[in-house]
Design an enzyme around this catalytic site. Structure first.
Site, PDB file in Angstrom:
ATOM      1  N   LYS A 114      61.466  54.247  69.180  1.00  0.00           N
ATOM      2  CA  LYS A 114      62.432  53.262  68.646  1.00  0.00           C
ATOM      3  C   LYS A 114      61.789  51.905  68.404  1.00  0.00           C
ATOM      4  CE  LYS A 114      62.975  53.628  72.818  1.00  0.00           C
ATOM      5  NZ  LYS A 114      63.373  54.129  74.110  1.00  0.00           N
ATOM      6  N   THR A 169      55.677  62.767  78.197  1.00  0.00           N
ATOM      7  CA  THR A 169      56.904  63.523  78.440  1.00  0.00           C
ATOM      8  C   THR A 169      57.438  64.161  77.156  1.00  0.00           C
ATOM      9  OG1 THR A 169      57.402  61.908  80.155  1.00  0.00           O
ATOM     10  CG2 THR A 169      59.203  63.336  79.483  1.00  0.00           C
ATOM     11  N   GLY A 203      63.303  58.416  88.653  1.00  0.00           N
ATOM     12  CA  GLY A 203      62.439  58.481  87.465  1.00  0.00           C
ATOM     13  C   GLY A 203      63.150  58.096  86.189  1.00  0.00           C
ATOM     14  N   GLU A 243      64.932  60.925  64.248  1.00  0.00           N
ATOM     15  CA  GLU A 243      66.177  61.297  64.933  1.00  0.00           C
ATOM     16  C   GLU A 243      66.135  60.989  66.433  1.00  0.00           C
ATOM     17  OE1 GLU A 243      69.274  62.830  63.705  1.00  0.00           O
ATOM     18  OE2 GLU A 243      69.640  61.992  65.679  1.00  0.00           O
ATOM     19  N   LYS A 270      67.838  50.111  69.411  1.00  0.00           N
ATOM     20  CA  LYS A 270      68.604  51.279  68.961  1.00  0.00           C
ATOM     21  C   LYS A 270      69.766  50.859  68.062  1.00  0.00           C
ATOM     22  CE  LYS A 270      67.305  54.139  72.927  1.00  0.00           C
ATOM     23  NZ  LYS A 270      67.613  54.451  74.327  1.00  0.00           N
ATOM     24  N   GLY A 294      68.299  59.973  72.096  1.00  0.00           N
ATOM     25  CA  GLY A 294      67.530  61.131  72.570  1.00  0.00           C
ATOM     26  C   GLY A 294      67.889  62.403  71.807  1.00  0.00           C
ATOM     27  N   ILE A 313      70.863  63.527  71.128  1.00  0.00           N
ATOM     28  CA  ILE A 313      72.163  63.490  70.425  1.00  0.00           C
ATOM     29  C   ILE A 313      71.916  63.337  68.923  1.00  0.00           C
ATOM     30  CG2 ILE A 313      74.358  62.266  70.183  1.00  0.00           C
ATOM     31  CD1 ILE A 313      73.868  61.074  72.972  1.00  0.00           C
ATOM     32  N   VAL A 348      66.938  57.254  68.643  1.00  0.00           N
ATOM     33  CA  VAL A 348      68.233  56.749  69.141  1.00  0.00           C
ATOM     34  C   VAL A 348      69.015  57.916  69.725  1.00  0.00           C
ATOM     35  CG1 VAL A 348      70.382  55.565  68.565  1.00  0.00           C
ATOM     36  CG2 VAL A 348      68.299  55.024  67.293  1.00  0.00           C
TER      37      VAL A 348
HETATM   38  N1  HSE Z   1      64.741  54.161  78.798  1.00  0.00           N
HETATM   39  C1  HSE Z   1      65.584  54.827  77.862  1.00  0.00           C
HETATM   40  C2  HSE Z   1      66.932  55.114  78.519  1.00  0.00           C
HETATM   41  C3  HSE Z   1      64.939  56.102  77.418  1.00  0.00           C
HETATM   42  O1  HSE Z   1      67.061  54.941  79.737  1.00  0.00           O
HETATM   43  O2  HSE Z   1      67.880  55.474  77.827  1.00  0.00           O
HETATM   44  C4  HSE Z   1      65.487  56.678  76.156  1.00  0.00           C
HETATM   45  O3  HSE Z   1      65.307  55.839  75.067  1.00  0.00           O
END
Ligand code: HSE
Length: 405
Positions: free
Chosen positions: A100, A11, A182, A124, A200, A129, A131, A127
């Site tokens: 992470k 992804t 998903g 970056e 994180k 995503g 942001i 943690v």
């Molecule tokens: N499984 C994580 C979440 C993905 O749901 O935030 C992002 O680290």
């Protein structure tokens, strides 16, 4: 021209390839030269995909190619990501990762290798995503003493808790829906048990203090015991329940933990719902600052990786001062932290009197169920609460949630 290799075409990796293509001009303008994807390393074949002609199956091709300046790691897990990232840095290549687990487990060593080799190890996307939070910590907030970082750091659990809060869904139904959409993995343990948030907050705490944090030292409690009944009480209190990852620095004492917390509408993180993440950072001069956005997902996360590629290329011949040293941070025992406690108790009038005697001044509430009631205690240390709960009789306590109300 700068050439990049991506390891892992899942992804996030496919998102990085897509952004490098779609935003080619913006990326080139940011770094002053063209950034070209040369290889995609994956065990699988992707016939008909845009990277079909760039696919390779052996890591040594990247390691041995002097034309590769930046390696992107989006494989996840520790093996083979750890040996591949380490070898890439040792080969004098910059690395940008979204992983992470890798950063929390091996960040100290990988940062040290990057320093020694004069290259960069950026993370970056590991943690929050998409942001921006790692870069603000080492750039914009570098003159601050960070006093607190508290975040809703996991989108899956935030989605589940939002469904329970807003629609009265049970934990099981909300989890099922998160899986169908998903968001949650087939094996959702890392999200719902808090392990993902733990890694994180370990990374953020290390960034904030400049010292290594062992994520295993962080008290971690997930959301599997939170029920729809808890949300019925929360509604009466004008509150919600969120999974927080937090570190709080006071003098030499650092508390770091992951746990569900009951918070009121005035809390800055109250409005962070669905799959979104929010991170509150408190600096000693700045006060509170909030970072909010998409904490997961293909393009938001890949966007953070691309920003790391850009910073690596902008600092092609220098190691940017980032991260932490090898001195391990001592995390204070959870027992010395203080909260108010929301407690659901089985029983009636007699138990209410007992609860007041044992827990001291409390707010009482019920949902009309004659067989149980709940209390909200005044603030007390966790060890103190545990002693009182034991004196009350654990068998009658149906729930306890820390509260910041
Ligand atoms: N499984 C994580 C979440 C993905 O749901 O935030 C992002 O680290």
């Amino acid at each position: 021209m700068v050439q990049v290799a991506i390891m892992g075409y899942g992804t996030i990796g496919s998102g990085v390839a897509e952004i490098l293509e779609k935003n080619r001009d913006a990326v080139a303008a940011a770094v002053g030269e063209e950034v070209v994807l040369k290889y995609v390393l994956d065990l699988r074949e992707f016939p008909g995909s845009p990277v079909e002609d760039k696919l390779i199956h052996e890591f040594h091709i990247i390691e041995e190619d002097p034309e590769i300046d930046v390696v992107v790691e989006t494989m996840g897990g520790l093996n083979p990501s750890y040996p591949f990232v380490k070898a890439s840095l040792l080969a004098g290549k910059h690395v940008a990762t979204s992983n992470k687990a890798l950063v929390a487990a091996y960040g100290t060593e990988l940062l040290a290798i990057a320093r020694e080799k004069g290259v960069n190890f950026f993370f970056e996307a590991s943690v929050g995503g998409g942001i921006p939070i790692i870069r603000p910590l080492y750039r914009c907030l570098s003159g601050e003493k960070i006093e607190e970082i508290t975040g809703i750091l996991n989108g899956t659990t935030n989605y589940i808790l939002t469904k329970m809060d807003q629609e009265g869904a049970s934990f099981e139904d909300a989890l099922k829906e998160a899986q169908e959409l998903g968001y949650a993995e087939r094996n959702p343990e890392a999200d719902i048990e808090g392990y993902d948030s733990c890694r994180k907050i370990a990374i953020l705490t290390a960034m904030a203090t400049g010292h290594e944090v062992n994520f295993e030292d962080i008290y971690t409690e997930g959301i599997t015991k939170i029920t729809d009944v808890d949300f019925q009480y929360a509604e009466r209190l004008g509150a919600s329940i969120k999974l927080f990852g937090s570190s709080r620095m006071s003098g030499d004492e650092v508390h770091a933990w992951v746990a569900p917390v009951m918070i009121g509408r005035s809390h800055p993180l109250y409005a962070v719902s669905d799959v979104f993440n929010g991170i509150l950072v408190k600096g000693n001069m700045l006060g509170v600052s909030m970072f909010y956005g998409s904490g997961a997902g293909k393009l938001p996360t890949a966007s953070a990786v691309v920003a790391d590629i850009i910073e690596a290329v902008q600092n092609k011949h220098a190691n940017v001062k980032i991260g932490w040293d090898e001195k391990r941070l001592a995390i204070a025992d959870m027992g010395s932290a203080s909260w108010r406690y929301f407690v659901r108790i089985a029983g009636d009038k007699e138990q209410k009197e007992k609860a007041e005697n044992i827990f001291g001044h409390v707010e009482m509430m019920d949902t009309g169920d004659a067989e149980e009631f709940a209390i909200l205690t005044d603030e007390m240390r966790e060890t103190d609460f545990q002693k009182r709960a034991a004196a009350f009789g654990e068998d009658r306590i149906r729930q306890r949630i820390r509260a910041e109300l």
